[in-house]
Design a protein around this motif. Structure first.
Motif, PDB file in Angstrom:
ATOM      1  N   GLU A 165      27.055  -2.070  81.463  1.00 13.61           N
ATOM      2  CA  GLU A 165      28.476  -2.414  81.307  1.00 13.61           C
ATOM      3  C   GLU A 165      28.646  -3.918  81.146  1.00 13.61           C
ATOM      4  N   TRP A 166      27.870  -4.683  81.922  1.00 11.95           N
ATOM      5  CA  TRP A 166      27.985  -6.142  81.824  1.00 11.95           C
ATOM      6  C   TRP A 166      27.590  -6.623  80.434  1.00 11.95           C
ATOM      7  N   ASP A 167      26.509  -6.067  79.879  1.00  7.93           N
ATOM      8  CA  ASP A 167      26.069  -6.476  78.546  1.00  7.93           C
ATOM      9  C   ASP A 167      27.022  -5.995  77.452  1.00  7.93           C
ATOM     10  N   THR A 168      27.763  -4.945  77.728  1.00  8.71           N
ATOM     11  CA  THR A 168      28.787  -4.503  76.774  1.00  8.71           C
ATOM     12  C   THR A 168      29.961  -5.471  76.769  1.00  8.71           C
ATOM     13  N   LEU A 169      30.328  -5.950  77.951  1.00 16.75           N
ATOM     14  CA  LEU A 169      31.413  -6.935  78.065  1.00 16.75           C
ATOM     15  C   LEU A 169      31.000  -8.305  77.554  1.00 16.75           C
ATOM     16  N   HIS A 170      29.742  -8.669  77.824  1.00 13.36           N
ATOM     17  CA  HIS A 170      29.258 -10.021  77.542  1.00 13.36           C
ATOM     18  C   HIS A 170      27.950  -9.951  76.749  1.00 13.36           C
ATOM     19  N   PRO A 171      27.997  -9.522  75.514  1.00 11.08           N
ATOM     20  CA  PRO A 171      26.766  -9.383  74.722  1.00 11.08           C
ATOM     21  C   PRO A 171      26.103 -10.732  74.479  1.00 11.08           C
ATOM     22  N   GLY A 172      24.783 -10.677  74.308  1.00 11.61           N
ATOM     23  CA  GLY A 172      24.053 -11.907  74.011  1.00 11.61           C
ATOM     24  C   GLY A 172      22.681 -11.981  74.650  1.00 11.61           C
ATOM     25  N   ARG A 173      22.465 -11.288  75.787  1.00 11.29           N
ATOM     26  CA  ARG A 173      21.143 -11.338  76.392  1.00 11.29           C
ATOM     27  C   ARG A 173      20.114 -10.807  75.394  1.00 11.29           C
ATOM     28  N   TYR A 174      18.996 -11.478  75.301  1.00 12.29           N
ATOM     29  CA  TYR A 174      18.034 -11.230  74.226  1.00 12.29           C
ATOM     30  C   TYR A 174      17.570  -9.785  74.167  1.00 12.29           C
ATOM     31  N   TYR A 175      17.442  -9.130  75.313  1.00 13.58           N
ATOM     32  CA  TYR A 175      16.908  -7.767  75.293  1.00 13.58           C
ATOM     33  C   TYR A 175      17.979  -6.705  75.061  1.00 13.58           C
ATOM     34  N   ALA A 176      19.240  -7.033  75.353  1.00 10.89           N
ATOM     35  CA  ALA A 176      20.293  -6.021  75.245  1.00 10.89           C
ATOM     36  C   ALA A 176      20.479  -5.550  73.803  1.00 10.89           C
ATOM     37  N   SER A 177      20.324  -6.459  72.856  1.00 14.81           N
ATOM     38  CA  SER A 177      20.508  -6.096  71.451  1.00 14.81           C
ATOM     39  C   SER A 177      19.387  -5.185  70.943  1.00 14.81           C
ATOM     40  N   GLN A 178      18.298  -5.107  71.694  1.00 17.71           N
ATOM     41  CA  GLN A 178      17.167  -4.274  71.294  1.00 17.71           C
ATOM     42  C   GLN A 178      17.234  -2.868  71.874  1.00 17.71           C
ATOM     43  N   LEU A 179      18.199  -2.607  72.743  1.00 18.55           N
ATOM     44  CA  LEU A 179      18.325  -1.283  73.353  1.00 18.55           C
ATOM     45  C   LEU A 179      18.857  -0.286  72.332  1.00 18.55           C
ATOM     46  N   THR A 180      18.314   0.913  72.333  1.00 22.13           N
ATOM     47  CA  THR A 180      18.654   1.901  71.302  1.00 22.13           C
ATOM     48  C   THR A 180      19.510   3.043  71.821  1.00 22.13           C
ATOM     49  N   GLY A 181      19.866   3.018  73.103  1.00 21.99           N
ATOM     50  CA  GLY A 181      20.698   4.083  73.659  1.00 21.99           C
ATOM     51  C   GLY A 181      22.122   3.997  73.168  1.00 21.99           C
ATOM     52  N   SER A 182      22.900   5.029  73.470  1.00 22.44           N
ATOM     53  CA  SER A 182      24.305   5.091  73.031  1.00 22.44           C
ATOM     54  C   SER A 182      25.101   3.941  73.632  1.00 22.44           C
ATOM     55  N   PRO A 183      25.967   3.321  72.855  1.00 14.33           N
ATOM     56  CA  PRO A 183      26.780   2.216  73.390  1.00 14.33           C
ATOM     57  C   PRO A 183      27.780   2.716  74.425  1.00 14.33           C
TER      58      PRO A 183
END
Length: 199
Positions: A165-183
């Motif tokens: 949820e935090w990475d959805t609110l605040h995108p940018g962490r290098y690994y979060a953009s590589q996750l392939t699960g449902s948003p």
């Protein structure tokens, strides 16, 4: 079954916890981006400056913690004898959080403050318990309502999960953009923030 119930006075527990809370609440604030060198383990909290223009501006009271965390001494889970903590696990934890905030594309590290206390000797055995007590006391948003701020990068083969949820609110962490699960549903997460009530 009553002989299995530890008869520990709540008053004794409250007195101990209140001493720690009082000491913590008197500790100085530091810019998260300019933490002085120090050693030890303990408890910390993150704050957003009242002057900041984040989406939390009208949600959090002034100088109210948004996140509470801990750093324990190395070997504490294996029962290593209490003493003076070697190294700087608490400062390292704060530095890791600074990196997460700096990577987020809609947060500014200069908006964040922190405060902390170092616990040594036998008191360091209670760091995890004190963290839990602090989170319950403050009902901190990034602990109890928005998940994912304090997580580590997924290990190899675990990138099929959804972003936090935090990475959805605040995108940018290098690994979060590589996750392939449902948003995640951003509207539902935002509603959590709208419904949030500090204690």
């Amino acid at each position: 079954m009553n002989n299995h119930i530890a008869n520990i006075s709540d008053k004794i527990i409250d007195e101990l916890c209140n001493q720690v809370i009082d000491y913590f609440d008197k500790s100085p604030f530091f810019e998260l981006s300019n933490i002085p060198p120090f050693q030890g383990a303990g408890i910390y909290a993150l704050y957003i400056k009242p002057s900041s223009k984040t989406l939390y501006k009208d949600v959090l009271p002034a100088m109210y913690p948004i996140y509470i965390g801990k750093a324990v001494p190395a070997g504490s889970r294996q029962g290593v004898k209490s003493g003076v903590t070697k190294g700087s696990p608490l400062r390292a934890r704060l530095t890791k959080h600074l990196s997460s905030i700096e990577q987020a594309n809609n947060l500014d590290a200069s908006d964040f403050l922190c405060r902390f206390i170092v616990l040594e000797g036998k008191s360091s055995d209670f760091i995890s318990a004190f963290e839990s007590i602090f989170i319950k006391k403050y009902n901190t948003l990034w602990n109890s309502h928005i998940d994912g701020f304090g997580i580590n990068a997924p290990g190899s083969g675990r990138y099929n999960q959804s972003p936090s949820e935090w990475d959805t609110l605040h995108p940018g962490r290098y690994y979060a953009s590589q996750l392939t699960g449902s948003p995640r549903d951003l509207r539902q997460i935002m509603q959590k923030i709208v419904n949030y009530k500090p204690k």
